[in-house]
Design a protein around this motif. Structure first.
Motif, short mmCIF file in Angstrom:
data_model
loop_
_atom_site.label_atom_id
_atom_site.label_comp_id
_atom_site.label_asym_id
_atom_site.label_seq_id
_atom_site.Cartn_x
_atom_site.Cartn_y
_atom_site.Cartn_z
N CYS A 65 -5.96 1.90 -6.42
CA CYS A 65 -4.95 2.81 -5.93
C CYS A 65 -5.28 4.33 -6.21
CB CYS A 65 -3.73 2.65 -7.49
SG CYS A 65 -2.71 3.33 -7.59
N TRP B 139 -0.77 -5.67 -4.31
CA TRP B 139 -1.76 -5.39 -4.87
C TRP B 139 -1.25 -4.32 -6.68
CZ3 TRP B 139 -5.14 -1.70 -1.62
CH2 TRP B 139 -5.57 -2.63 -0.31
N LEU B 140 0.36 -4.38 -6.33
CA LEU B 140 1.37 -4.54 -7.70
C LEU B 140 0.40 -4.80 -8.73
CD1 LEU B 140 3.67 -3.32 -9.34
CD2 LEU B 140 5.29 -4.90 -8.28
N ILE C 278 9.11 1.13 -7.10
CA ILE C 278 8.71 0.85 -5.78
C ILE C 278 9.21 1.40 -4.93
CG2 ILE C 278 7.40 -1.25 -4.20
CD1 ILE C 278 6.42 -1.86 -7.03
N SER D 192 -0.46 -2.20 0.04
CA SER D 192 -0.35 -3.19 -0.09
C SER D 192 0.51 -3.59 -1.47
CB SER D 192 -1.30 -4.64 0.09
OG SER D 192 -0.67 -5.53 0.51
N PHE D 193 1.52 -3.93 -1.27
CA PHE D 193 3.10 -4.23 -2.45
C PHE D 193 1.86 -5.03 -2.95
CE2 PHE D 193 5.63 -7.48 -3.96
CZ PHE D 193 6.17 -6.30 -4.80
N LEU E 74 -0.05 2.52 -3.33
CA LEU E 74 -1.14 1.66 -2.78
C LEU E 74 -0.78 1.06 -0.99
CD1 LEU E 74 0.25 -0.59 -5.62
CD2 LEU E 74 -1.25 -0.09 -5.53
N MET F 120 7.50 -7.44 1.94
CA MET F 120 6.51 -6.35 2.21
C MET F 120 5.96 -6.82 3.97
SD MET F 120 3.24 -7.69 0.58
CE MET F 120 2.42 -8.73 1.68
N CYS G 183 4.23 2.09 -1.87
CA CYS G 183 3.56 1.30 -0.87
C CYS G 183 3.67 1.81 0.11
CB CYS G 183 3.98 -0.01 -0.99
SG CYS G 183 4.45 -0.17 -3.26
N ASP G 184 2.69 1.41 1.26
CA ASP G 184 2.08 1.82 2.22
C ASP G 184 2.76 0.28 3.27
OD1 ASP G 184 0.88 3.14 4.51
OD2 ASP G 184 0.37 1.47 5.53
#
Length: 196
Positions: A58, A84-85, A126, A81-82, A79, A184, A106-107
């Protein structure tokens, strides 16, 4: 002077997860410790004494914890990617609190959406990333003027952001982690278009 071992960062530090710090020290506010850097989420397999970079991080983390309290009060970061939350929630684990303020940019979520997701007893806000940095994004979200913070050092800026974040009362669309996985987008390769 507040030291890291007296805060909720102690376990993360012992596990070697607080990387590339721009700040890892007591801030200007008494009893508060700040961290700015990267949080290692998934480590690579270590071979002998070879140190390998983590597989998942992160990035652009800004976080504070208070001396003698078991929880991280404020945390934000980036992040790719979501997905990885879940890693963030698992790694932070017992340092999360229902009253903590946790923001993740998040990207790969829709630029027009903002969500809140409950995981491990904590609420994560988020958000999409429009600007290049989490710092600029969080200033905008919390209505902080960059010029007002210019004269402050890193610890002072961290305090200003944390103070505003701890008062945050916004609400976004509540979704589950599983629902977030469904909406996502694809994960961008951060290395594409880089000169070799």
């Amino acid at each position: 002077m507040t030291t890291i071992d007296k805060t909720a960062f102690a376990r993360l530090e012992a596990e070697g997860r607080l990387l590339n710090p721009v700040l890892k020290a007591a801030t200007k506010k008494a009893g508060r410790f700040g961290f700015r850097g990267e949080l290692a989420l998934v480590f690579d397999t270590q071979l002998a004494d070879e140190a390998r970079p983590p597989l998942v991080t992160c990035d652009q983390v800004i976080a504070v914890a208070h001396e003698g309290e078991p929880h991280i009060a404020f945390f934000t970061g980036f992040l790719l990617s979501f997905e990885w939350l879940k890693n963030v929630a698992d790694v932070l684990g017992d340092t999360l609190s229902p009253s903590g303020k946790y923001f993740l940019y998040c990207d790969n979520i829709d630029l027009s959406k903002k969500y809140q997701v409950e995981l491990n007893g904590a609420t994560f806000f988020i958000l999409p990333i429009h600007e290049a940095t989490v710092y600029n994004e969080i200033l905008e979200l919390l209505y902080l003027e960059k010029n007002d913070l210019k004269k402050l050092d890193t610890a002072g800026k961290t305090d200003a952001v944390a103070n505003a974040a701890l008062k945050f009362t916004g609400k976004f669309e509540a979704i589950t982690y599983e629902e977030g996985l469904k909406v996502m987008g694809p994960v961008r390769n951060p290395n594409e278009n880089r000169p070799v």
